[in-house]
Design a protein around this motif. Structure first.
Motif, PDB file in Angstrom:
ATOM      1  N   UNK A  84      13.691 -29.350   6.178  1.00 23.86           N
ATOM      2  CA  UNK A  84      14.918 -28.988   6.583  1.00 23.86           C
ATOM      3  C   UNK A  84      14.937 -27.653   6.707  1.00 23.86           C
ATOM      4  N   UNK A  85      16.135 -26.937   7.228  1.00 23.49           N
ATOM      5  CA  UNK A  85      16.054 -25.490   7.216  1.00 23.49           C
ATOM      6  C   UNK A  85      17.608 -25.110   7.666  1.00 23.49           C
ATOM      7  N   UNK A  86      17.888 -23.862   7.054  1.00 25.92           N
ATOM      8  CA  UNK A  86      19.331 -23.687   7.215  1.00 25.92           C
ATOM      9  C   UNK A  86      19.813 -23.412   8.667  1.00 25.92           C
ATOM     10  N   UNK A  87      18.995 -23.080   9.535  1.00 27.60           N
ATOM     11  CA  UNK A  87      19.489 -22.870  11.062  1.00 27.60           C
ATOM     12  C   UNK A  87      19.518 -24.248  11.620  1.00 27.60           C
ATOM     13  N   UNK A  88      18.911 -25.432  11.120  1.00 30.37           N
ATOM     14  CA  UNK A  88      18.963 -26.762  11.836  1.00 30.37           C
ATOM     15  C   UNK A  88      20.053 -27.565  10.958  1.00 30.37           C
ATOM     16  N   UNK A  89      21.433 -27.344  11.390  1.00 36.68           N
ATOM     17  CA  UNK A  89      22.631 -27.786  10.832  1.00 36.68           C
ATOM     18  C   UNK A  89      22.819 -27.966   9.273  1.00 36.68           C
ATOM     19  N   UNK A  90      22.568 -26.497   8.774  1.00 36.03           N
ATOM     20  CA  UNK A  90      22.681 -26.255   7.333  1.00 36.03           C
ATOM     21  C   UNK A  90      21.833 -27.071   6.514  1.00 36.03           C
ATOM     22  N   UNK A  91      20.562 -27.081   7.006  1.00 36.77           N
ATOM     23  CA  UNK A  91      19.565 -28.183   6.208  1.00 36.77           C
ATOM     24  C   UNK A  91      20.237 -29.591   5.924  1.00 36.77           C
ATOM     25  N   UNK A  92      20.991 -30.272   6.684  1.00 37.21           N
ATOM     26  CA  UNK A  92      21.543 -31.417   6.090  1.00 37.21           C
ATOM     27  C   UNK A  92      20.235 -32.476   6.370  1.00 37.21           C
ATOM     28  N   UNK A  93      19.309 -32.350   7.302  1.00 43.50           N
ATOM     29  CA  UNK A  93      18.396 -33.464   7.713  1.00 43.50           C
ATOM     30  C   UNK A  93      17.106 -32.807   7.778  1.00 43.50           C
ATOM     31  N   UNK A  94      16.071 -33.832   7.616  1.00 45.73           N
ATOM     32  CA  UNK A  94      14.472 -33.346   7.805  1.00 45.73           C
ATOM     33  C   UNK A  94      14.264 -33.596   9.254  1.00 45.73           C
ATOM     34  N   UNK A  95      13.612 -32.453   9.825  1.00 44.27           N
ATOM     35  CA  UNK A  95      13.170 -32.771  11.172  1.00 44.27           C
ATOM     36  C   UNK A  95      11.633 -32.282  11.171  1.00 44.27           C
ATOM     37  N   UNK A  96      10.924 -32.276  12.576  1.00 42.74           N
ATOM     38  CA  UNK A  96       9.485 -32.187  12.555  1.00 42.74           C
ATOM     39  C   UNK A  96       9.416 -31.639  13.886  1.00 42.74           C
ATOM     40  N   UNK A  97       8.391 -30.921  14.013  1.00 46.67           N
ATOM     41  CA  UNK A  97       7.883 -30.370  15.320  1.00 46.67           C
ATOM     42  C   UNK A  97       7.181 -31.781  16.262  1.00 46.67           C
ATOM     43  N   UNK A  98       7.311 -32.074  17.088  1.00 47.59           N
ATOM     44  CA  UNK A  98       6.806 -33.018  17.947  1.00 47.59           C
ATOM     45  C   UNK A  98       5.762 -32.876  19.038  1.00 47.59           C
ATOM     46  N   UNK A  99       5.297 -34.031  19.434  1.00 46.56           N
ATOM     47  CA  UNK A  99       4.298 -33.943  20.324  1.00 46.56           C
ATOM     48  C   UNK A  99       4.686 -34.565  21.909  1.00 46.56           C
ATOM     49  N   UNK A 100       4.227 -34.262  22.893  1.00 49.08           N
ATOM     50  CA  UNK A 100       4.555 -34.750  24.218  1.00 49.08           C
ATOM     51  C   UNK A 100       5.907 -34.285  24.605  1.00 49.08           C
TER      52      UNK A 100
END
Length: 496
Positions: A84-100
């Protein structure tokens, strides 16, 4: 899908450096002194050294590899670890960089991303409770008498609190996730010996349940910090995920600078925070639950240890762990080494098994087997960079004496009486059992870096006993303006 906002990250960076800003605080939504770190101080009042958000542990910007088979809520394949990170929804959810080009495009990071899914790891959970306990204990023993330094507590604001509640994959934390709070602890195998007249079900039914407890301080133990005791509780079950909950005393250190870990009773309910710092931390946890002072017990009552489901789970409103008197530590100043062990992590740990080799989506591609035989040994690359210290700690170092006292607890010690309060209106508890050690209590880098204790939203308990809400005061009991049966949405619900 909402796009990340750069203003929150900019606002926090300005606040940490003491620069003036007209943006509201990304944590509290307030301005000025009510925002944490506005004067460039950390939670201990020291000069803050908040790391670059691109380099925070677990942040996808680190570029670390994902868990094998890691997918997102929209079926994308992750090409980075989740975080998570503050600039993505105040770090409310985990995300990842994606393929394709799957998911959404970040105009601030110039990459495609999506929010991570954490499905149940059926292949792991299909094992017996003894197999799961043995697997974890083998890894703990392989890295015993060692521990990791406490991470910077400011990193809590750049972690998703929802992951603590919604990650039900297995008993090992997602790759790159860091225990920012309760970062160092000692783990014991235990039995919960439940009396024959217990009216409750599942793990709380009459008999003996095998599990583990992890005991430690929420914040680093130093000569001036005091002690913030906490316990992570885990009981294993055949064929289904483990039962987990946490027991705390308070979010603040014990009064009178008392360092005796066993000085006060523990509970799955605590009082709302009273000081500004802990109120700020509580606000962060409100991303996951509307009542941050309580965790639920209903899941522990939903299955017996042999995996048998319970048709009508019965569980108490509150469960306290009360000291039996068999263990007591000195009240005088103790440091980390004195409390939990022999030495610190002088070099990256290796030699313990890894669940990361198990594909998270294997339940869709094969029939799970009863025993997992496809584990491998963890390598140094499996340990997050933040957990690789450059020095060795001795018994005289401030990390020192905390684990030593824990390790001295004898096998067969009755640590706690288990006392149940049936409803919010109950003024007297009933002892339903004891927590008894069945092993040494060991510090372990595996325990600090990988052992995961899931939290359960108390709203799930309320849904079963909605009448409890009549006797719960939102402000007094939860530190909230209002409460309801509806918890904040999960990440899957929010970003579906």
């Amino acid at each position: 899908m909402p796009k990340p906002s750069p203003i929150t990250c900019l606002a926090l960076a300005s606040l940490v450096s003491g620069m003036a800003t007209s943006a509201p605080c990304p944590i509290t939504g307030k301005f000025g002194a009510e925002c944490p770190f506005a004067a460039g101080k950390d939670l201990n009042g020291e000069v803050a050294s908040f790391p670059n958000p691109q380099m925070l542990p677990g942040h996808p910007g680190k570029g670390s590899e994902p868990d094998e088979g890691q997918k997102t809520i929209h079926g994308c394949t992750c090409q980075s670890a989740c975080g998570a990170s503050l600039d993505f929804g105040n770090a409310d959810c985990d995300y990842c960089w994606t393929d394709d080009k799957c998911g959404s495009y970040s105009w601030t990071r110039f990459k495609y991303y999506d929010y991570c899914a954490y499905p149940e790891d059926v292949k792991y959970n299909d094992q017996s409770y003894l197999e799961k306990q043995s697997y974890l204990w083998d890894n703990i023993v392989a890295t015993k008498d060692s521990y990791t330094p406490y991470p910077n507590v400011l990193n809590a604001f750049d972690e998703s609190m929802k992951t603590s509640f919604d990650y039900a994959t297995n008993d090992v934390m997602p790759k790159e996730r860091v225990k920012v709070i309760h970062g160092v602890g000692a783990i014991c195998k235990v039995d919960m010996q439940v009396s024959g007249d217990s009216p409750y079900t599942g793990i709380f039914q009459p008999g003996t349940a095998a599990g583990m407890v992890r005991m430690g301080s929420a914040l680093e133990v130093t000569e001036t910090s005091g002690m913030v005791p906490g316990i992570g509780v885990k009981f294993f079950r055949d064929g289904v995920p483990s039962a987990n909950w946490v027991e705390l005393v308070s979010l603040a250190p014990l009064p009178d600078n008392n360092y005796n870990f066993f000085a006060s009773d523990f509970s799955n309910h605590i009082a709302p925070p009273a000081d500004t710092v802990t109120k700020i931390l509580a606000e962060k946890f409100k991303q996951a639950s509307g009542c941050v002072t309580m965790v639920g017990l209903s899941d522990a009552a939903a299955f017996c240890q042999d995996g048998t489901p319970v048709e009508s789970p019965a569980f108490p409103f509150e469960l306290r762990f009360e000291n039996t008197g068999e263990v007591s530590f000195p009240e005088s100043v103790q440091t980390q080494e004195e409390l939990i062990g022999e030495r610190g992590l002088g070099s990256p740990a290796s030699g313990f098994q890894n669940l990361f080799s198990l594909p998270l989506n294997h339940r869709h591609t094969e029939t799970p087997k009863r025993r997992n035989t496809e584990t491998r040994k963890l390598t140094n690359q499996d340990i997050p960079d933040i957990l690789r210290p450059s020095r060795t700690y001795t018994r005289t170092h401030p990390y020192g004496r905390f684990v030593a006292n824990m390790k001295a607890i004898a096998v067969g010690t009755s640590l706690f009486n288990v006392v149940a309060y049936e409803t919010p209106a109950s003024t007297t508890g009933v002892k339903i059992g004891e927590i008894v050690t069945t092993s040494e209590c060991l510090s372990s880098t595996f325990g600090d870096s990988h052992f995961f204790v899931q939290h359960q939203r108390v709203e799930e308990d309320w849904a079963i006993y909605p009448e409890w809400l009549d006797d719960i005061d939102a402000a007094r009991d939860c530190g909230a303006s209002s409460i309801s049966l509806d918890a904040p949405p999960t990440c899957a619900e929010k970003y579906a």
